[in-house]
Scaffold this motif. Structure first.
Motif, mmCIF file in Angstrom:
data_model
loop_
_atom_site.group_PDB
_atom_site.id
_atom_site.type_symbol
_atom_site.label_atom_id
_atom_site.label_comp_id
_atom_site.label_asym_id
_atom_site.label_seq_id
_atom_site.Cartn_x
_atom_site.Cartn_y
_atom_site.Cartn_z
ATOM 1 N N LEU A 91 40.642 36.201 30.199
ATOM 2 C CA LEU A 91 40.017 34.923 29.889
ATOM 3 C C LEU A 91 40.669 33.783 30.666
ATOM 4 O O LEU A 91 39.976 32.899 31.188
ATOM 5 C CB LEU A 91 40.083 34.666 28.383
ATOM 6 N N THR A 92 41.997 33.802 30.771
ATOM 7 C CA THR A 92 42.692 32.741 31.515
ATOM 8 C C THR A 92 42.323 32.791 32.988
ATOM 9 O O THR A 92 42.087 31.758 33.629
ATOM 10 C CB THR A 92 44.214 32.893 31.345
ATOM 11 N N GLY A 93 42.276 33.988 33.545
ATOM 12 C CA GLY A 93 41.897 34.126 34.951
ATOM 13 C C GLY A 93 40.477 33.682 35.206
ATOM 14 O O GLY A 93 40.179 33.037 36.225
ATOM 15 N N LEU A 94 39.568 34.023 34.278
ATOM 16 C CA LEU A 94 38.176 33.607 34.419
ATOM 17 C C LEU A 94 38.064 32.084 34.412
ATOM 18 O O LEU A 94 37.341 31.498 35.224
ATOM 19 C CB LEU A 94 37.343 34.201 33.280
ATOM 20 N N SER A 133 34.288 32.752 49.478
ATOM 21 C CA SER A 133 34.030 32.191 48.152
ATOM 22 C C SER A 133 35.074 32.681 47.152
ATOM 23 O O SER A 133 35.677 33.740 47.335
ATOM 24 C CB SER A 133 32.616 32.563 47.678
ATOM 25 N N PRO A 134 35.317 31.917 46.086
ATOM 26 C CA PRO A 134 36.380 32.255 45.133
ATOM 27 C C PRO A 134 36.190 33.625 44.484
ATOM 28 O O PRO A 134 35.064 34.028 44.169
ATOM 29 C CB PRO A 134 36.276 31.140 44.084
ATOM 30 N N ARG A 135 37.303 34.322 44.292
ATOM 31 C CA ARG A 135 37.314 35.598 43.595
ATOM 32 C C ARG A 135 38.494 35.644 42.634
ATOM 33 O O ARG A 135 39.572 35.113 42.926
ATOM 34 C CB ARG A 135 37.431 36.780 44.565
ATOM 35 N N LEU A 136 38.266 36.286 41.494
ATOM 36 C CA LEU A 136 39.334 36.571 40.543
ATOM 37 C C LEU A 136 39.842 37.973 40.839
ATOM 38 O O LEU A 136 39.060 38.935 40.807
ATOM 39 C CB LEU A 136 38.812 36.474 39.105
ATOM 40 N N ILE A 137 41.112 38.087 41.140
ATOM 41 C CA ILE A 137 41.699 39.385 41.489
ATOM 42 C C ILE A 137 42.530 39.871 40.301
ATOM 43 O O ILE A 137 43.493 39.210 39.889
ATOM 44 C CB ILE A 137 42.578 39.266 42.749
ATOM 45 N N LEU A 138 42.139 41.006 39.750
ATOM 46 C CA LEU A 138 42.795 41.558 38.576
ATOM 47 C C LEU A 138 43.840 42.584 39.003
ATOM 48 O O LEU A 138 43.526 43.525 39.746
ATOM 49 C CB LEU A 138 41.762 42.221 37.656
ATOM 50 N N CYS A 139 45.057 42.392 38.545
ATOM 51 C CA CYS A 139 46.153 43.317 38.866
ATOM 52 C C CYS A 139 46.222 44.365 37.767
ATOM 53 O O CYS A 139 46.609 44.063 36.625
ATOM 54 C CB CYS A 139 47.478 42.572 38.977
ATOM 55 N N GLY A 140 45.846 45.593 38.080
ATOM 56 C CA GLY A 140 45.742 46.641 37.079
ATOM 57 C C GLY A 140 44.313 46.730 36.587
ATOM 58 O O GLY A 140 43.372 46.308 37.270
ATOM 59 N N ASN A 141 44.106 47.255 35.383
ATOM 60 C CA ASN A 141 42.759 47.321 34.820
ATOM 61 C C ASN A 141 42.683 46.474 33.562
ATOM 62 O O ASN A 141 43.700 45.983 33.063
ATOM 63 C CB ASN A 141 42.366 48.777 34.517
ATOM 64 N N GLU A 142 41.464 46.335 33.065
ATOM 65 C CA GLU A 142 41.263 45.426 31.940
ATOM 66 C C GLU A 142 41.970 45.891 30.669
ATOM 67 O O GLU A 142 42.251 45.089 29.783
ATOM 68 C CB GLU A 142 39.763 45.238 31.662
ATOM 69 N N GLN A 143 42.261 47.208 30.584
ATOM 70 C CA GLN A 143 42.930 47.712 29.395
ATOM 71 C C GLN A 143 44.424 47.402 29.411
ATOM 72 O O GLN A 143 45.049 47.295 28.365
ATOM 73 C CB GLN A 143 42.709 49.223 29.273
ATOM 74 N N ALA A 144 44.981 47.279 30.614
ATOM 75 C CA ALA A 144 46.412 46.966 30.739
ATOM 76 C C ALA A 144 46.589 46.015 31.918
ATOM 77 O O ALA A 144 47.128 46.384 32.966
ATOM 78 C CB ALA A 144 47.229 48.239 30.935
ATOM 79 N N LEU A 145 46.101 44.785 31.737
ATOM 80 C CA LEU A 145 46.132 43.804 32.817
ATOM 81 C C LEU A 145 47.551 43.277 33.001
ATOM 82 O O LEU A 145 48.154 42.723 32.073
ATOM 83 C CB LEU A 145 45.174 42.653 32.490
ATOM 84 N N ALA A 146 48.075 43.478 34.202
ATOM 85 C CA ALA A 146 49.441 43.034 34.481
ATOM 86 C C ALA A 146 49.485 41.589 34.970
ATOM 87 O O ALA A 146 50.532 40.940 34.910
ATOM 88 C CB ALA A 146 50.083 43.948 35.522
ATOM 89 N N GLY A 147 48.372 41.075 35.445
ATOM 90 C CA GLY A 147 48.322 39.712 35.958
ATOM 91 C C GLY A 147 47.024 39.477 36.702
ATOM 92 O O GLY A 147 46.166 40.358 36.791
#
Length: 530
Positions: free
Chosen positions: A446-449, A413-427
């Motif tokens: 927000l864009t990733g969501l 199932s779809p997942r949003l993978i965050l590169c880094g943490n929410e305080q300093a999201l790299a992508g």
């Protein structure tokens, strides 16, 4: 001794609503045999008959008689004008008589018994706060609304001992249409959520079920043949879509759109994924939209890998958002940004002041991240008892798609993978069917969501059970997709309270917890404004 409680109800087919009200009231009181009638008290049948007629009826009960009620069929339901007389007992009555239960089962065939259509709410019996809210077009206080539900359920049970969900639905629809500002589920902009009646229906049906919990009422449902998997696309796929499978543009043919698809592939082979910025790619993707839908909607469904080969530019941030807007008429990213800006802080404040769950308060006690969208999603998932991993995964800020495919165990199932943490999201990246399918351009949560949400609609996917409530809340409250029928959630499984066995959940148009939270937030925001 009468069998069950049905025999007590024998009376002619031309029975009046008065008589039905009386019989239903006696059934609710627990009457199952002739001997039970002597225990009926005046308060059990108050407001159903004039005082003198009540006394005559109770006297006949105490004498062991079995009265056959002769009421004026023309009288309004439960009116005070009626007459009673005793006639031969049930055993001597004609055999072609019908019981209330039989009438309930046949009410769709007997128009005279479609009482919900003619049901009138006794607003004069409602709390003063309810009447004032209606007059001013305001939302009533939650406690007064619950009191209104109790009165409404009592009034409805004068017609039907155990009103069905469809009967409750008819009544709730009439109320929300008559007074939408006070009772309808809607966004602050005035857009109805799933017809506007879901939370009212949920409250009313729950109240009736609680009243009848100790009774002997049973629900009867027709069990039709199950659908055959793979025969046709169902409502879950088309749910919320306005152009699920459009026709070709008037100037195009099958050959011309296929030729344009091949041109897109040639552009990809020449420029790679960065070719998505070229103007001709945007035009060709819009022209070939109908062919994209044909490929996605095939049965059996194609794999995501096959779709990537045929439509590489679909798997880009621009391709995903453009396709979603053509599919639903919703500019997803713009709508989500406006919704968070409009009500994000109110959602946080609601959880801060109204919800005492430790999981929610723990998140609020942590140092603020500065990303309002991320905080809102964290709070929603905590409130619904859903794990963040069911929707989001994290990886190193320098990780590539290849790194993620090998280092993380990615679900189907779809997942949003965050590169880094929410305080300093790299992508961010999005994975489907166990591998990364595209990466984001704007490194914001927000864009990733928005991107991961879009994949459920574009590729005809159900929300995963582990994150279904949060995703449905996003859909209904933030995105504004609110069909009156259908759902993107699966049936799921649960432990039966009666048997202790694992059973299939009942499918609902709107999840009850989601509906309740939306209603509570609406009330909270209204009181903040006031």
């Amino acid at each position: 001794q009468w069998s069950d409680r049905e025999v007590f109800a024998n009376y002619p087919t031309a029975v009046s609503n008065q008589k039905y009200c009386l019989v239903s009231t006696l059934v609710i009181s627990g009457v199952q045999s002739a001997e039970d009638l002597k225990y009926i008290q005046p308060e059990d049948i108050k407001n159903l008959l004039p005082v003198v007629q009540q006394r005559k009826l109770l006297e006949s009960f105490k004498q062991g008689k079995q009265p056959y009620l002769i009421l004026d069929v023309a009288d309004p339901p439960c009116s005070s004008t009626s007459s009673l007389s005793s006639i031969p007992p049930i055993s001597e009555q004609p055999s072609a008589l019908k019981t209330p239960l039989m009438l309930c089962q046949n009410e769709q065939q007997n128009v005279s018994w479609s009482w919900p259509e003619d049901f009138q709410v006794s607003w004069n019996k409602m709390p003063l706060e309810i009447q004032t809210a209606i007059a001013k077009g305001k939302r009533p206080p939650p406690d007064k609304r619950r009191q209104m539900i109790r009165i409404l359920a009592d009034e409805m049970q004068k017609y039907e001992a155990n009103p069905t969900r469809s009967q409750c639905l008819t009544v709730c629809q009439k109320i929300t249409r008559q007074y939408p500002d006070s009772f309808a589920d809607m966004t602050p902009s005035g857009k109805l959520i799933a017809g506007g009646y879901s939370s009212l229906l949920s409250q009313l049906k729950t109240r009736i079920e609680n009243i009848n919990r100790c009774g002997t009422f049973r629900s009867y449902r027709s069990s039709g043949p199950c659908g055959i998997a793979g025969v046709k696309r169902g409502p879950t796929d088309m749910y919320g879509c306005t152009r699920f499978q459009p026709e070709l543009p008037p100037e195009e043919t099958d050959d011309t759109v296929e030729e344009k698809r091949q041109r897109l592939q040639s552009t990809f082979n020449k420029y790679g994924i960065n070719g998505h910025d070229r103007p001709e790619v945007t035009d060709l993707m819009e022209t070939t939209y109908s062919l994209q839908r044909q490929h996605i909607n095939r049965i059996p469904a194609p794999s995501i890998t096959d779709l990537q080969i045929n439509w590489p530019f679909l798997f880009t941030q621009r391709g995903i958002f453009s396709h979603f807007e053509l599919l639903t008429d919703v500019p997803l990213l713009h709508v989500l940004e406006l919704s968070i800006e409009e009500c994000g802080n109110a959602v946080v404040e609601y959880f801060r002041t109204k919800v005492k769950a430790s999981s929610v308060q723990t998140i609020l006690a942590q140092k603020a991240t500065g990303d309002l969208t991320f905080l809102v999603i964290q709070l929603l998932m905590a409130h619904f008892n859903e794990s963040p991993d069911s929707l989001m995964l994290t990886t190193d800020e320098y990780a590539t798609a290849a790194d993620v495919n090998t280092s993380l165990s990615l679900p189907a199932s779809p997942r949003l993978i965050l590169c880094g943490n929410e305080q300093a999201l790299a992508g961010w990246m999005v994975s489907i069917e166990g591998h990364v399918v595209f990466e984001g351009v704007q490194p914001t949560f927000l864009t990733g969501l928005a991107a991961v949400f879009a994949t459920f609609y574009i590729f005809n996917l159900q929300y995963q059970d582990e994150a279904a409530k949060t995703l449905e809340f996003i859909q209904r409250r933030f995105i504004g997709i609110n069909p009156e029928r259908g759902t993107k959630t699966g049936n799921g499984r649960m432990v039966s309270k009666k048997t202790g066995k694992i059973i299939q959940k009942k499918k609902q148009t709107v999840n009850m917890q989601v509906s309740t939270l939306i209603k509570n937030l609406m009330d909270f925001e209204c009181h903040l404004i006031q």
